[in-house]
Design a protein around this motif. Structure first.
Motif, PDB file in Angstrom:
ATOM      1  N   ILE A  24      11.142  37.277  22.205  1.00  0.00           N
ATOM      2  CA  ILE A  24      12.229  36.327  22.463  1.00  0.00           C
ATOM      3  C   ILE A  24      11.686  34.917  22.732  1.00  0.00           C
ATOM      4  O   ILE A  24      12.036  33.975  22.005  1.00  0.00           O
ATOM      5  N   PRO A  25      10.834  34.716  23.764  1.00  0.00           N
ATOM      6  CA  PRO A  25      10.331  33.343  23.974  1.00  0.00           C
ATOM      7  C   PRO A  25       9.401  32.873  22.858  1.00  0.00           C
ATOM      8  O   PRO A  25       9.424  31.696  22.499  1.00  0.00           O
ATOM      9  N   LEU A  26       8.582  33.792  22.307  1.00  0.00           N
ATOM     10  CA  LEU A  26       7.698  33.390  21.214  1.00  0.00           C
ATOM     11  C   LEU A  26       8.500  32.979  19.984  1.00  0.00           C
ATOM     12  O   LEU A  26       8.192  31.970  19.314  1.00  0.00           O
ATOM     13  N   GLY A  27       9.531  33.752  19.674  1.00  0.00           N
ATOM     14  CA  GLY A  27      10.384  33.404  18.535  1.00  0.00           C
ATOM     15  C   GLY A  27      11.082  32.074  18.743  1.00  0.00           C
ATOM     16  O   GLY A  27      11.237  31.286  17.798  1.00  0.00           O
ATOM     17  N   CYS A  33       9.679  24.736  16.729  1.00  0.00           N
ATOM     18  CA  CYS A  33       8.621  23.970  16.060  1.00  0.00           C
ATOM     19  C   CYS A  33       8.952  23.749  14.589  1.00  0.00           C
ATOM     20  O   CYS A  33       8.901  22.623  14.077  1.00  0.00           O
ATOM     21  N   VAL A  34       9.288  24.840  13.896  1.00  0.00           N
ATOM     22  CA  VAL A  34       9.536  24.747  12.450  1.00  0.00           C
ATOM     23  C   VAL A  34      10.748  23.876  12.173  1.00  0.00           C
ATOM     24  O   VAL A  34      10.710  22.966  11.314  1.00  0.00           O
ATOM     25  N   VAL A  50      12.117  24.259  26.748  1.00  0.00           N
ATOM     26  CA  VAL A  50      12.143  24.559  28.177  1.00  0.00           C
ATOM     27  C   VAL A  50      12.715  25.953  28.432  1.00  0.00           C
ATOM     28  O   VAL A  50      12.450  26.564  29.473  1.00  0.00           O
ATOM     29  N   ALA A  51      13.485  26.474  27.456  1.00  0.00           N
ATOM     30  CA  ALA A  51      14.070  27.807  27.640  1.00  0.00           C
ATOM     31  C   ALA A  51      13.027  28.915  27.584  1.00  0.00           C
ATOM     32  O   ALA A  51      13.246  30.001  28.131  1.00  0.00           O
ATOM     33  N   ALA A  52      11.878  28.674  26.938  1.00  0.00           N
ATOM     34  CA  ALA A  52      10.867  29.732  26.782  1.00  0.00           C
ATOM     35  C   ALA A  52      10.337  30.219  28.125  1.00  0.00           C
ATOM     36  O   ALA A  52      10.395  31.423  28.417  1.00  0.00           O
ATOM     37  N   PRO A  53       9.797  29.351  28.994  1.00  0.00           N
ATOM     38  CA  PRO A  53       9.345  29.860  30.305  1.00  0.00           C
ATOM     39  C   PRO A  53      10.496  30.346  31.181  1.00  0.00           C
ATOM     40  O   PRO A  53      10.332  31.277  31.971  1.00  0.00           O
ATOM     41  N   ALA A  54      11.668  29.708  31.026  1.00  0.00           N
ATOM     42  CA  ALA A  54      12.812  30.132  31.844  1.00  0.00           C
ATOM     43  C   ALA A  54      13.253  31.554  31.482  1.00  0.00           C
ATOM     44  O   ALA A  54      13.615  32.347  32.362  1.00  0.00           O
ATOM     45  N   ILE A  55      13.202  31.901  30.193  1.00  0.00           N
ATOM     46  CA  ILE A  55      13.560  33.254  29.771  1.00  0.00           C
ATOM     47  C   ILE A  55      12.500  34.263  30.225  1.00  0.00           C
ATOM     48  O   ILE A  55      12.809  35.369  30.658  1.00  0.00           O
ATOM     49  N   THR A  56      11.237  33.869  30.141  1.00  0.00           N
ATOM     50  CA  THR A  56      10.142  34.773  30.482  1.00  0.00           C
ATOM     51  C   THR A  56      10.199  35.206  31.942  1.00  0.00           C
ATOM     52  O   THR A  56       9.783  36.320  32.291  1.00  0.00           O
ATOM     53  N   GLY A  69       4.812  28.899  29.329  1.00  0.00           N
ATOM     54  CA  GLY A  69       4.956  27.475  29.614  1.00  0.00           C
ATOM     55  C   GLY A  69       3.895  26.654  28.901  1.00  0.00           C
ATOM     56  O   GLY A  69       4.181  25.582  28.333  1.00  0.00           O
ATOM     57  N   ALA A  70       2.633  27.149  28.895  1.00  0.00           N
ATOM     58  CA  ALA A  70       1.553  26.437  28.198  1.00  0.00           C
ATOM     59  C   ALA A  70       1.807  26.382  26.699  1.00  0.00           C
ATOM     60  O   ALA A  70       1.569  25.349  26.048  1.00  0.00           O
ATOM     61  N   LEU A  71       2.300  27.486  26.124  1.00  0.00           N
ATOM     62  CA  LEU A  71       2.606  27.496  24.687  1.00  0.00           C
ATOM     63  C   LEU A  71       3.737  26.522  24.364  1.00  0.00           C
ATOM     64  O   LEU A  71       3.722  25.857  23.307  1.00  0.00           O
ATOM     65  N   ALA A  72       4.727  26.447  25.258  1.00  0.00           N
ATOM     66  CA  ALA A  72       5.829  25.514  25.030  1.00  0.00           C
ATOM     67  C   ALA A  72       5.338  24.065  25.076  1.00  0.00           C
ATOM     68  O   ALA A  72       5.736  23.234  24.246  1.00  0.00           O
ATOM     69  N   VAL A  73       4.455  23.754  26.027  1.00  0.00           N
ATOM     70  CA  VAL A  73       3.891  22.403  26.104  1.00  0.00           C
ATOM     71  C   VAL A  73       3.058  22.102  24.858  1.00  0.00           C
ATOM     72  O   VAL A  73       3.157  21.013  24.260  1.00  0.00           O
TER      73      VAL A  73
END
Length: 382
Positions: A24-27, A33-34, A50-56, A69-73
């Motif tokens: 979910i967060p990786l997708g 990005c794409v 910002v939703a990626a770390p919040a979902i995790t 969070g690091a991947l999102a940054v």
């Protein structure tokens, strides 16, 4: 036990137990990005990262949340580089916001996990205390097969005012107690512990049920009132309804004394037989005027194959949303052929379905099946 099941269910959502949830967060990161790189210049989806770390946070611990969070940054930096806007104030503000949000999510994870570990430890201690206080009934006692069920009214509670216990005697019989202490909370738990302790200390030593009843009443009144003033002792309302039973191994009967408690039931095939005693005495704690001679033991047939049911009023007074009582005497014969454990499993499911998962009062049930008795031991040689 309920808490442990919840804890195990929660742990099943962690990455080590359900790694598929990381999709979910990786997708989300990959999609943003794409789309952001291929979209027209006036469209910016970077803030959605910002939703990626919040979902995790919902299913993972602090380390996995920090990684997301690091991947999102990193994704936000990559978007800025590919679109040639990495040095703009807007992109830099988005990167800073992502770092702050990710850090907050990690802190929330750390605090939450610490509190959950503390709660788990507290609940583990409470569960251990329950197992010491309300010990599991023996599965076998002479020709008897026994099972007990306790359902607390409060979901997070492990113990309340309902109780049961069993003890073997030297004259080849099994004695049982089922009771319901007045009130709730710590006061009821304290009186429950008192009554169980008195029963376990005396059930195997008192020669008769009347002697045991007098002992329990005296012990309950003395311990509950020893630190009260005379005025407080006169106004106290500490008591417990109870049924005391003695089931001999080699005689197909059950002896009982009822102290204001609902009458036991016997299932003989599909036939339901209430064991209504001729006299129901005052509850334990209120019978101070009674002596041994004042208690009369009632005896009822309890044959091989019969199922004896002991219960508290939390079962028969359980109501559904329309105010209808649980039809215990109508439902019980449906499971008469089951062994005691399976009988209680079916009863528990049906009772909770009737009340939609919420009881207004604690409920306890004991099921006892008598098997074919072995011949009595031979007498002394002449």
């Amino acid at each position: 036990m309920a808490f442990r099941a919840w804890w195990d269910a929660r742990r099943s959502w962690e990455p080590g137990h359900a790694p598929a949830l990381l999709v979910i967060p990786l997708g989300l990161i990959v999609t943003v990005c794409v789309v952001d790189v291929l979209a027209p210049p006036h469209i910016h989806l970077g803030p959605l990262l910002v939703a990626a770390p919040a979902i995790t946070v919902a299913f993972a611990g602090a380390r996995m949340t920090a990684l997301m969070g690091a991947l999102a940054v990193a994704a936000q930096v990559l978007i800025g580089v590919l679109r040639g806007v990495s040095d703009t104030a807007n992109v830099q503000a988005q990167i800073a916001a992502l770092i702050v949000v990710s850090a907050v999510c990690v802190i929330v994870c750390v605090v939450r996990d610490r509190h959950e570990r503390q709660l788990y430890q507290v609940r583990s201690v409470a569960e251990a205390a329950q197992n010491v206080l309300l010990r599991p009934l023996p599965a076998h006692a002479g020709p008897l097969r026994i099972a007990g069920l306790y359902i607390p009214a409060e979901e997070e509670a492990e113990l309340g005012g309902d109780l049961y216990a069993a003890a073997r005697t030297a004259h080849h019989s099994t004695r049982l107690l089922i009771g319901d202490v007045r009130g709730s909370g710590l006061g009821a738990i304290s009186n429950t512990a008192l009554l169980l302790g008195a029963f376990r200390a005396a059930a195997h030593r008192q020669a008769t049920l009347p002697r045991l009843a007098v002992h329990l009443d005296a012990a309950f009144r003395w311990d509950a009132g020893q630190w009260r003033s005379p005025t407080e002792q006169e106004t106290t309302e500490d008591f417990a309804t109870a049924v005391l039973l003695d089931i001999p191994d080699h005689d197909p009967v059950v002896h009982l004394i009822s102290c204001g408690h609902p009458p036991p039931l016997i299932l003989r095939g599909k036939r339901l037989i209430p064991l209504a005693a001729e006299a129901s005495y005052l509850p334990i704690g209120l019978g101070g005027a009674f002596g041994i001679a004042d208690y009369t033991v009632q005896t009822f047939p309890f044959e091989a194959g019969d199922l004896l049911l002991l219960y508290t009023d939390g079962v028969i007074e359980a109501r559904d949303t329309d105010g209808h009582f649980y039809p215990f005497t109508e439902r019980a014969p449906q499971w008469a052929a089951e062994d005691p454990d399976e009988f209680l499993r079916r009863l528990q499911g049906d009772l909770l379905a009737h009340v939609h998962g919420h009881l207004d009062d604690d409920a306890a049930v004991v099921a006892i099946r008598r098997l074919a008795a072995a011949p009595p031991p031979p007498g002394p040689a002449r």
